[in-house]
Design a protein around this motif. Structure first.
Motif, PDB file in Angstrom:
ATOM      1  N   ASP A 144     -17.688  -8.537 -10.244  1.00  0.00           N
ATOM      2  CA  ASP A 144     -16.843  -8.943 -10.364  1.00  0.00           C
ATOM      3  C   ASP A 144     -16.274  -8.946  -8.521  1.00  0.00           C
ATOM      4  O   ASP A 144     -15.337  -9.526  -8.523  1.00  0.00           O
ATOM      5  N   ILE A 145     -16.617  -7.565  -7.956  1.00  0.00           N
ATOM      6  CA  ILE A 145     -15.856  -6.882  -7.092  1.00  0.00           C
ATOM      7  C   ILE A 145     -16.093  -7.694  -6.048  1.00  0.00           C
ATOM      8  O   ILE A 145     -15.244  -8.373  -4.901  1.00  0.00           O
ATOM      9  N   LEU A 146     -17.078  -7.978  -6.177  1.00  0.00           N
ATOM     10  CA  LEU A 146     -18.149  -8.661  -4.790  1.00  0.00           C
ATOM     11  C   LEU A 146     -17.287 -10.060  -5.050  1.00  0.00           C
ATOM     12  O   LEU A 146     -18.056 -10.535  -3.864  1.00  0.00           O
ATOM     13  N   LEU A 163     -15.185 -11.445  -5.953  1.00  0.00           N
ATOM     14  CA  LEU A 163     -13.721 -11.409  -5.041  1.00  0.00           C
ATOM     15  C   LEU A 163     -13.614 -11.656  -3.781  1.00  0.00           C
ATOM     16  O   LEU A 163     -13.485 -12.555  -3.522  1.00  0.00           O
ATOM     17  N   SER A 164     -14.619 -11.027  -3.725  1.00  0.00           N
ATOM     18  CA  SER A 164     -14.317 -10.538  -1.865  1.00  0.00           C
ATOM     19  C   SER A 164     -14.989 -12.186  -1.238  1.00  0.00           C
ATOM     20  O   SER A 164     -14.969 -11.908   0.149  1.00  0.00           O
ATOM     21  N   GLU A 165     -15.375 -12.797  -1.804  1.00  0.00           N
ATOM     22  CA  GLU A 165     -16.219 -14.211  -1.312  1.00  0.00           C
ATOM     23  C   GLU A 165     -15.038 -15.200  -0.809  1.00  0.00           C
ATOM     24  O   GLU A 165     -15.127 -15.599  -0.450  1.00  0.00           O
ATOM     25  N   TYR A 166     -13.919 -14.668  -1.470  1.00  0.00           N
ATOM     26  CA  TYR A 166     -12.639 -15.419  -1.400  1.00  0.00           C
ATOM     27  C   TYR A 166     -10.957 -14.997  -0.681  1.00  0.00           C
ATOM     28  O   TYR A 166     -10.510 -15.422  -0.534  1.00  0.00           O
ATOM     29  N   LYS A 167     -12.107 -13.955   0.471  1.00  0.00           N
ATOM     30  CA  LYS A 167     -10.717 -13.216   0.903  1.00  0.00           C
ATOM     31  C   LYS A 167     -11.165 -14.013   2.529  1.00  0.00           C
ATOM     32  O   LYS A 167      -9.422 -13.614   3.253  1.00  0.00           O
ATOM     33  N   TYR A 168     -11.450 -15.076   2.620  1.00  0.00           N
ATOM     34  CA  TYR A 168     -11.040 -15.853   3.583  1.00  0.00           C
ATOM     35  C   TYR A 168      -9.982 -16.947   3.811  1.00  0.00           C
ATOM     36  O   TYR A 168      -9.375 -18.262   4.289  1.00  0.00           O
ATOM     37  N   LEU A 169      -9.535 -17.445   2.115  1.00  0.00           N
ATOM     38  CA  LEU A 169      -8.805 -17.997   1.688  1.00  0.00           C
ATOM     39  C   LEU A 169      -7.473 -17.889   2.266  1.00  0.00           C
ATOM     40  O   LEU A 169      -6.893 -16.493   2.457  1.00  0.00           O
ATOM     41  N   PRO A 170      -6.533 -18.466   3.030  1.00  0.00           N
ATOM     42  CA  PRO A 170      -5.640 -18.563   3.318  1.00  0.00           C
ATOM     43  C   PRO A 170      -3.965 -17.435   2.434  1.00  0.00           C
ATOM     44  O   PRO A 170      -3.068 -16.279   2.542  1.00  0.00           O
ATOM     45  N   PHE A 171      -3.845 -17.395   1.521  1.00  0.00           N
ATOM     46  CA  PHE A 171      -3.362 -17.587   0.089  1.00  0.00           C
ATOM     47  C   PHE A 171      -3.808 -15.988  -0.290  1.00  0.00           C
ATOM     48  O   PHE A 171      -2.906 -16.155  -1.378  1.00  0.00           O
ATOM     49  N   TYR A 172      -5.525 -15.625   0.365  1.00  0.00           N
ATOM     50  CA  TYR A 172      -5.635 -14.444  -0.869  1.00  0.00           C
ATOM     51  C   TYR A 172      -5.164 -12.854   0.009  1.00  0.00           C
ATOM     52  O   TYR A 172      -4.362 -12.671   1.119  1.00  0.00           O
ATOM     53  N   ASP A 173      -4.835 -12.344  -0.754  1.00  0.00           N
ATOM     54  CA  ASP A 173      -3.287 -11.541  -0.596  1.00  0.00           C
ATOM     55  C   ASP A 173      -3.961  -9.719  -0.887  1.00  0.00           C
ATOM     56  O   ASP A 173      -3.802  -9.465  -2.460  1.00  0.00           O
ATOM     57  N   GLU A 174      -4.713  -9.154  -0.061  1.00  0.00           N
ATOM     58  CA  GLU A 174      -5.437  -8.200  -0.703  1.00  0.00           C
ATOM     59  C   GLU A 174      -4.255  -6.971  -1.468  1.00  0.00           C
ATOM     60  O   GLU A 174      -5.125  -6.482  -1.851  1.00  0.00           O
ATOM     61  N   ALA A 175      -3.288  -7.163  -0.864  1.00  0.00           N
ATOM     62  CA  ALA A 175      -2.038  -5.689  -1.775  1.00  0.00           C
ATOM     63  C   ALA A 175      -2.289  -6.414  -3.045  1.00  0.00           C
ATOM     64  O   ALA A 175      -2.189  -5.533  -3.611  1.00  0.00           O
ATOM     65  N   GLN A 176      -3.020  -7.883  -3.563  1.00  0.00           N
ATOM     66  CA  GLN A 176      -3.399  -8.087  -5.004  1.00  0.00           C
ATOM     67  C   GLN A 176      -4.749  -8.246  -5.880  1.00  0.00           C
ATOM     68  O   GLN A 176      -4.846  -8.594  -6.852  1.00  0.00           O
ATOM     69  N   GLU A 195      -4.981  -6.949  -9.327  1.00  0.00           N
ATOM     70  CA  GLU A 195      -4.052  -8.203  -9.996  1.00  0.00           C
ATOM     71  C   GLU A 195      -5.030  -9.777 -10.494  1.00  0.00           C
ATOM     72  O   GLU A 195      -5.206  -9.997 -11.365  1.00  0.00           O
ATOM     73  N   TYR A 196      -5.876  -9.672  -9.213  1.00  0.00           N
ATOM     74  CA  TYR A 196      -7.095 -11.039  -9.190  1.00  0.00           C
ATOM     75  C   TYR A 196      -7.633 -10.386 -10.223  1.00  0.00           C
ATOM     76  O   TYR A 196      -8.453 -11.251 -11.124  1.00  0.00           O
ATOM     77  N   LEU A 197      -8.168  -9.370 -10.118  1.00  0.00           N
ATOM     78  CA  LEU A 197      -9.889  -9.276 -10.951  1.00  0.00           C
ATOM     79  C   LEU A 197      -9.090  -8.709 -12.280  1.00  0.00           C
ATOM     80  O   LEU A 197      -9.847  -9.109 -13.286  1.00  0.00           O
ATOM     81  N   ARG A 198      -7.919  -8.195 -12.516  1.00  0.00           N
ATOM     82  CA  ARG A 198      -7.202  -8.418 -14.371  1.00  0.00           C
ATOM     83  C   ARG A 198      -7.059  -9.508 -14.288  1.00  0.00           C
ATOM     84  O   ARG A 198      -7.504  -9.837 -15.981  1.00  0.00           O
ATOM     85  N   TYR A 199      -6.961 -10.466 -14.277  1.00  0.00           N
ATOM     86  CA  TYR A 199      -6.368 -11.931 -14.287  1.00  0.00           C
ATOM     87  C   TYR A 199      -7.632 -12.041 -14.640  1.00  0.00           C
ATOM     88  O   TYR A 199      -7.924 -13.138 -15.682  1.00  0.00           O
ATOM     89  N   HIS A 200      -8.547 -12.480 -13.506  1.00  0.00           N
ATOM     90  CA  HIS A 200     -10.147 -12.621 -14.023  1.00  0.00           C
ATOM     91  C   HIS A 200     -10.481 -12.960 -15.162  1.00  0.00           C
ATOM     92  O   HIS A 200     -11.305 -12.838 -15.952  1.00  0.00           O
ATOM     93  N   LYS A 201     -10.758 -11.452 -15.960  1.00  0.00           N
ATOM     94  CA  LYS A 201     -10.758 -10.419 -16.655  1.00  0.00           C
ATOM     95  C   LYS A 201     -10.630 -10.934 -17.832  1.00  0.00           C
ATOM     96  O   LYS A 201     -10.957 -11.145 -18.494  1.00  0.00           O
ATOM     97  N   LEU A 202      -8.894 -11.352 -17.704  1.00  0.00           N
ATOM     98  CA  LEU A 202      -8.348 -11.596 -18.936  1.00  0.00           C
ATOM     99  C   LEU A 202      -9.247 -12.776 -19.097  1.00  0.00           C
ATOM    100  O   LEU A 202      -9.126 -13.406 -20.597  1.00  0.00           O
TER     101      LEU A 202
END
Ligand SMILES: [Zn+2]
Length: 252
Positions: free
Chosen positions: A8-10, A12-25, A28-35
């Motif tokens: 999952d971590i890997l 998600l890391s594919e999406y770091k290029y998105l302008p709205f990707y917020d590293e501080a969250q 939360e992205y991982l939690r949301y995706h898991k749920l």
């Protein structure tokens, strides 16, 4: 992050290029995706940025630029209680006999849209436009009895009415048209608006099937002014304004 899989971590890391990707969250992205396994990563990132990992009316942001015509108001973003737009103007009486108010650009666009509809034999009329913070507060609390528990009241009332500061009507850029029933979508006026409003600069703000994102039931009568260019772009994107704003207009 050990509660999440390396996969999952890997992923998600594919999406770091998105302008709205917020590293501080990232957690939360991982939690949301898991749920919400049915969501793809871009959706998960968007929804977390909107605030949807938490319940509506939690982690509320006070809006610092309420006069911005692109302002996003929802159950996570609150307008200041004292905010009233400074360029409110009454709508032409033929499209609203009571002299309801919209911000100048929205008022002009609304009248233009009403004239366009009239050419096709359709009558559009504003039935609710600008509402002040204090008026919205009265609307929200109108059914509350003195002995009623506030949380119980909110649970029911939140489904149909915005809390004060969270109504798009306080921006002076939102208009309810003709009829506050969902059957409005099947009237000639409702159908015409769904197909044409964006050409005049308005979007249908609370679409069907997006209740979980917007926090509101489908409202075929509620339109938000964004200007022609942006309204067309939002319409074509097939996203709610909450999603569109958080992806393309919000800066982190
Ligand atoms: Zn409305």
């Amino acid at each position: 992050m050990d509660e999440f899989t390396t996969w999952d971590i890997l992923a998600l890391s594919e999406y770091k290029y998105l302008p709205f990707y917020d590293e501080a969250q990232e957690k939360e992205y991982l939690r949301y995706h898991k749920l919400h396994k049915h969501c793809n990563w871009i959706e998960a990132i968007t929804y977390v940025n909107i605030g949807l990992l938490e319940e509506f009316y939690s982690n509320i942001t006070l809006i610092s630029n309420p006069d911005n015509p692109l302002v996003l108001v929802n159950k996570y973003r609150q307008l200041p209680s004292e905010y009233t737009p400074c360029d409110l103007e009454p709508i032409d009486v033929q499209f609203n006999p009571q002299g309801l108010l919209l911000r100048r650009d929205a008022r002009i666009a609304f009248e233009d849209m009403c004239s366009g509809a009239a050419k096709e034999g359709l009558h559009l009329e504003a039935i609710s436009t600008f509402r002040s913070f204090s008026y919205q507060n009265k609307v929200y609390l109108k059914n509350k009895l003195p002995d009623m528990n506030m949380e119980d009241y909110q649970r029911e009332r939140d489904k149909v009415s915005a809390r004060a500061g969270h109504s798009e009507h306080q921006t002076g850029l939102a208009v309810d048209i003709n009829d506050l029933e969902q059957t409005f979508e099947n009237t000639p006026e409702g159908r015409w608006l769904a197909d044409h409003a964006h050409w005049y600069g308005f979007i249908l703000r609370y679409p069907k099937g997006r209740e979980r994102i917007t926090g509101y039931d489908y409202e075929p009568w509620h339109f938000r002014y964004l200007g022609k260019e942006l309204a067309k772009a939002v319409h074509q994107s097939n996203l709610t304004y909450d999603e569109y704003y958080i992806r393309y207009l919000h800066s982190f």
